[in-house]
Design a protein around this motif. Structure first.
Motif, PDB file in Angstrom:
ATOM      1  N   ARG A   1     -30.492  27.845  -4.647  1.00 30.42           N
ATOM      2  CA  ARG A   1     -29.506  28.609  -3.852  1.00 30.42           C
ATOM      3  C   ARG A   1     -28.514  27.675  -3.180  1.00 30.42           C
ATOM      4  O   ARG A   1     -28.898  26.593  -2.721  1.00 30.42           O
ATOM      5  CB  ARG A   1     -30.217  29.387  -2.737  1.00 30.42           C
ATOM      6  CG  ARG A   1     -30.853  30.678  -3.203  1.00 30.42           C
ATOM      7  CD  ARG A   1     -31.359  31.470  -2.012  1.00 30.42           C
ATOM      8  NE  ARG A   1     -32.187  30.647  -1.124  1.00 30.42           N
ATOM      9  CZ  ARG A   1     -32.449  30.940   0.150  1.00 30.42           C
ATOM     10  NH1 ARG A   1     -31.930  32.012   0.699  1.00 30.42           N
ATOM     11  NH2 ARG A   1     -33.223  30.155   0.887  1.00 30.42           N
ATOM     12  N   ALA A   2     -27.259  28.091  -3.055  1.00 27.27           N
ATOM     13  CA  ALA A   2     -26.259  27.310  -2.308  1.00 27.27           C
ATOM     14  C   ALA A   2     -26.295  27.767  -0.848  1.00 27.27           C
ATOM     15  O   ALA A   2     -26.075  28.948  -0.556  1.00 27.27           O
ATOM     16  CB  ALA A   2     -24.884  27.535  -2.903  1.00 27.27           C
ATOM     17  N   LEU A   3     -26.621  26.842   0.055  1.00 30.76           N
ATOM     18  CA  LEU A   3     -26.713  27.172   1.479  1.00 30.76           C
ATOM     19  C   LEU A   3     -25.561  26.515   2.219  1.00 30.76           C
ATOM     20  O   LEU A   3     -25.187  25.373   1.901  1.00 30.76           O
ATOM     21  CB  LEU A   3     -28.042  26.668   2.055  1.00 30.76           C
ATOM     22  CG  LEU A   3     -29.301  27.167   1.345  1.00 30.76           C
ATOM     23  CD1 LEU A   3     -30.531  26.456   1.868  1.00 30.76           C
ATOM     24  CD2 LEU A   3     -29.443  28.674   1.534  1.00 30.76           C
ATOM     25  N   THR A   4     -25.021  27.216   3.195  1.00 27.71           N
ATOM     26  CA  THR A   4     -23.923  26.662   3.991  1.00 27.71           C
ATOM     27  C   THR A   4     -24.474  26.285   5.357  1.00 27.71           C
ATOM     28  O   THR A   4     -24.916  27.144   6.116  1.00 27.71           O
ATOM     29  CB  THR A   4     -22.802  27.707   4.135  1.00 27.71           C
ATOM     30  OG1 THR A   4     -22.379  28.062   2.820  1.00 27.71           O
ATOM     31  CG2 THR A   4     -21.615  27.134   4.901  1.00 27.71           C
ATOM     32  N   ILE A   5     -24.456  24.974   5.670  1.00 27.53           N
ATOM     33  CA  ILE A   5     -25.042  24.481   6.921  1.00 27.53           C
ATOM     34  C   ILE A   5     -23.911  24.215   7.916  1.00 27.53           C
ATOM     35  O   ILE A   5     -23.016  23.412   7.644  1.00 27.53           O
ATOM     36  CB  ILE A   5     -25.823  23.150   6.680  1.00 27.53           C
ATOM     37  CG1 ILE A   5     -26.771  23.288   5.483  1.00 27.53           C
ATOM     38  CG2 ILE A   5     -26.535  22.699   7.935  1.00 27.53           C
ATOM     39  CD1 ILE A   5     -27.895  24.253   5.661  1.00 27.53           C
ATOM     40  N   ARG A   6     -23.982  24.883   9.063  1.00 30.28           N
ATOM     41  CA  ARG A   6     -22.938  24.652  10.087  1.00 30.28           C
ATOM     42  C   ARG A   6     -23.436  23.763  11.218  1.00 30.28           C
ATOM     43  O   ARG A   6     -22.672  23.023  11.820  1.00 30.28           O
ATOM     44  CB  ARG A   6     -22.432  25.982  10.646  1.00 30.28           C
ATOM     45  CG  ARG A   6     -21.772  26.794   9.571  1.00 30.28           C
ATOM     46  CD  ARG A   6     -20.989  27.983  10.035  1.00 30.28           C
ATOM     47  NE  ARG A   6     -20.606  28.750   8.864  1.00 30.28           N
ATOM     48  CZ  ARG A   6     -19.610  28.427   8.054  1.00 30.28           C
ATOM     49  NH1 ARG A   6     -18.838  27.401   8.310  1.00 30.28           N
ATOM     50  NH2 ARG A   6     -19.368  29.142   6.969  1.00 30.28           N
ATOM     51  N   THR A   7     -24.724  23.858  11.533  1.00 33.78           N
ATOM     52  CA  THR A   7     -25.316  22.985  12.561  1.00 33.78           C
ATOM     53  C   THR A   7     -26.688  22.578  12.066  1.00 33.78           C
ATOM     54  O   THR A   7     -27.450  23.421  11.620  1.00 33.78           O
ATOM     55  CB  THR A   7     -25.544  23.753  13.890  1.00 33.78           C
ATOM     56  OG1 THR A   7     -24.392  24.512  14.174  1.00 33.78           O
ATOM     57  CG2 THR A   7     -25.834  22.803  15.023  1.00 33.78           C
ATOM     58  N   GLY A   8     -26.987  21.312  12.189  1.00 40.06           N
ATOM     59  CA  GLY A   8     -28.315  20.881  11.777  1.00 40.06           C
ATOM     60  C   GLY A   8     -28.398  19.372  11.794  1.00 40.06           C
ATOM     61  O   GLY A   8     -27.384  18.684  11.870  1.00 40.06           O
ATOM     62  N   ASP A   9     -29.622  18.899  11.743  1.00 39.44           N
ATOM     63  CA  ASP A   9     -29.852  17.454  11.726  1.00 39.44           C
ATOM     64  C   ASP A   9     -30.219  17.061  10.301  1.00 39.44           C
ATOM     65  O   ASP A   9     -31.092  17.677   9.687  1.00 39.44           O
ATOM     66  CB  ASP A   9     -31.000  17.146  12.696  1.00 39.44           C
ATOM     67  CG  ASP A   9     -31.059  15.679  12.997  1.00 39.44           C
ATOM     68  OD1 ASP A   9     -29.999  15.029  12.987  1.00 39.44           O
ATOM     69  OD2 ASP A   9     -32.167  15.161  13.218  1.00 39.44           O
ATOM     70  N   ILE A  10     -29.549  16.039   9.802  1.00 44.81           N
ATOM     71  CA  ILE A  10     -29.715  15.667   8.402  1.00 44.81           C
ATOM     72  C   ILE A  10     -30.570  14.410   8.301  1.00 44.81           C
ATOM     73  O   ILE A  10     -30.307  13.411   8.962  1.00 44.81           O
ATOM     74  CB  ILE A  10     -28.347  15.336   7.759  1.00 44.81           C
ATOM     75  CG1 ILE A  10     -27.344  16.470   7.985  1.00 44.81           C
ATOM     76  CG2 ILE A  10     -28.491  15.000   6.282  1.00 44.81           C
ATOM     77  CD1 ILE A  10     -27.610  17.731   7.262  1.00 44.81           C
ATOM     78  N   LEU A  11     -31.579  14.479   7.440  1.00 37.54           N
ATOM     79  CA  LEU A  11     -32.352  13.285   7.127  1.00 37.54           C
ATOM     80  C   LEU A  11     -32.141  12.972   5.652  1.00 37.54           C
ATOM     81  O   LEU A  11     -32.262  13.866   4.800  1.00 37.54           O
ATOM     82  CB  LEU A  11     -33.852  13.554   7.400  1.00 37.54           C
ATOM     83  CG  LEU A  11     -34.804  12.420   7.047  1.00 37.54           C
ATOM     84  CD1 LEU A  11     -34.674  11.293   8.087  1.00 37.54           C
ATOM     85  CD2 LEU A  11     -36.242  12.918   7.014  1.00 37.54           C
ATOM     86  N   TYR A  12     -31.782  11.706   5.358  1.00 41.44           N
ATOM     87  CA  TYR A  12     -31.607  11.331   3.960  1.00 41.44           C
ATOM     88  C   TYR A  12     -32.996  11.081   3.357  1.00 41.44           C
ATOM     89  O   TYR A  12     -33.774  10.278   3.881  1.00 41.44           O
ATOM     90  CB  TYR A  12     -30.780  10.048   3.832  1.00 41.44           C
ATOM     91  CG  TYR A  12     -29.319  10.190   4.234  1.00 41.44           C
ATOM     92  CD1 TYR A  12     -28.708  11.435   4.342  1.00 41.44           C
ATOM     93  CD2 TYR A  12     -28.540   9.057   4.476  1.00 41.44           C
ATOM     94  CE1 TYR A  12     -27.361  11.552   4.696  1.00 41.44           C
ATOM     95  CE2 TYR A  12     -27.205   9.160   4.826  1.00 41.44           C
ATOM     96  CZ  TYR A  12     -26.618  10.418   4.931  1.00 41.44           C
ATOM     97  OH  TYR A  12     -25.298  10.523   5.279  1.00 41.44           O
ATOM     98  N   LEU A  13     -33.298  11.756   2.239  1.00 45.17           N
ATOM     99  CA  LEU A  13     -34.590  11.543   1.591  1.00 45.17           C
ATOM    100  C   LEU A  13     -34.501  10.425   0.553  1.00 45.17           C
ATOM    101  O   LEU A  13     -35.448   9.705   0.326  1.00 45.17           O
ATOM    102  CB  LEU A  13     -35.076  12.845   0.952  1.00 45.17           C
ATOM    103  CG  LEU A  13     -35.345  13.975   1.975  1.00 45.17           C
ATOM    104  CD1 LEU A  13     -35.716  15.276   1.279  1.00 45.17           C
ATOM    105  CD2 LEU A  13     -36.427  13.578   2.968  1.00 45.17           C
ATOM    106  N   ARG A  14     -33.392  10.327  -0.114  1.00 49.15           N
ATOM    107  CA  ARG A  14     -33.148   9.169  -0.999  1.00 49.15           C
ATOM    108  C   ARG A  14     -31.661   9.057  -1.301  1.00 49.15           C
ATOM    109  O   ARG A  14     -30.898   9.898  -0.933  1.00 49.15           O
ATOM    110  CB  ARG A  14     -33.946   9.242  -2.295  1.00 49.15           C
ATOM    111  CG  ARG A  14     -33.818  10.547  -3.073  1.00 49.15           C
ATOM    112  CD  ARG A  14     -34.612  10.464  -4.370  1.00 49.15           C
ATOM    113  NE  ARG A  14     -34.367  11.635  -5.181  1.00 49.15           N
ATOM    114  CZ  ARG A  14     -35.092  12.766  -5.102  1.00 49.15           C
ATOM    115  NH1 ARG A  14     -36.113  12.830  -4.283  1.00 49.15           N
ATOM    116  NH2 ARG A  14     -34.791  13.806  -5.867  1.00 49.15           N
TER     117      ARG A  14
END
Ligand code: BTN
Length: 271
Positions: free
Chosen positions: A258-271
């Protein structure tokens, strides 16, 4: 170039003597110590301070970051400033404002030190895997004629790596730690305000495709596998695919596609 042993005192006069902006910083308040420059800028806005007013502090006792975090704000080493913007309108321009601020900080860091920073969506500035600057946008009265946005910027300038608290030492950095010399904060701030003014002028009232592309070119989040922490302890994982027209992050969720649209959130890079 702002690299220097800071021969110039960091005073309002010194900063204003270097200003080449039209509006930003023409009214400037420099305090030795504040709880938070954003709080003071919002209070000044409520009492009628003009567009472009800038609040700077040598030290913050309650500096705040995105998502309720604390911004480490020791005295005399770094830049903590908030810019008050009026006639901010609405729509995509507003959502892009913090992102464009991150881009302006990135350009200032590059020009001052020759470093190659990157942007982590939405507006964190990184050198390699360490964060050097963050942006906190706050607003009041949106949708009314008195609407204001305050953009707060924390940029680590002369703080040494060993002076960060233990929990930040592996994840934070400063211009001095990266370049091996100290920087003139008055010159840096004057350059940053000029860069910000150019970015803000360019995004009024529409965000030009060229600026969006420039943001995308520096954004290390795109193409990454990420875990996004959302409100109420929800997380999703997927591939960060694009920045939308209104500055949100589009993530293709792993598994569901699914394509999700993120407006607020904390991002962690997995790789
Ligand atoms: C973040 O990366 O979480 C945003 C950090 C923003 C910090 C700056 S310092 C100046 C202004 N005043 C604050 O209290 N916060 C912003």
């Amino acid at each position: 170039m702002a690299a220097a042993a800071e021969p110039r005192p960091f005073t309002a006069d010194a900063i204003q003597g270097l200003l080449r902006t039209r509006a930003l910083g023409r009214e400037l308040h420099l305090h030795p110590r504040l709880a938070s420059t954003n709080t003071t800028a919002l209070a000044l806005a409520a009492s009628g301070a003009p567009h472009g007013t800038v609040v700077v502090a040598e030290e913050q006792t309650a500096g705040r970051g995105r998502l309720g975090r604390v911004w480490h704000s020791p005295a005399g080493e770094n830049l903590y400033c908030s810019i008050l913007l009026r006639e901010v309108g609405s729509g995509a321009w507003l959502s892009w404002l913090p992102l464009m601020t991150g881009l302006a900080v990135l350009k200032t860091v590059h020009a001052a030190a020759g470093l190659q920073p990157s942007l982590k969506w939405p507006n964190d500035v990184f050198i390699g895997s360490r964060k050097i600057a963050g942006v906190l946008g706050e607003s009041a009265g949106l949708g009314t004629p008195d609407a204001v946005v305050v953009v707060g910027i924390g940029l680590n300038v002369n703080i040494g790596r060993e002076s960060f608290p233990t929990e930040l030492r592996a994840i934070a950095t400063s211009l001095a730690a990266e370049a091996g010399c100290r920087f003139d904060r008055a010159e840096l701030l004057a350059s940053l305000l000029l860069e910000l003014e150019a970015c803000y002028t360019a995004v009024t009232p529409e965000v030009p495709a060229a600026l969006r592309e420039e943001y995308g070119a520096y954004c290390s989040t795109l193409g990454r596998q990420v875990r996004v922490s959302l409100a109420e302890d929800r997380t999703i994982e997927g591939r960060a695919e694009a920045i939308t027209e209104d500055g949100a992050l589009r993530v293709i969720e792993s598994g569901s596609g699914r394509a999700l649209t993120i407006r607020t959130g904390d991002i962690l890079y997995l790789r």
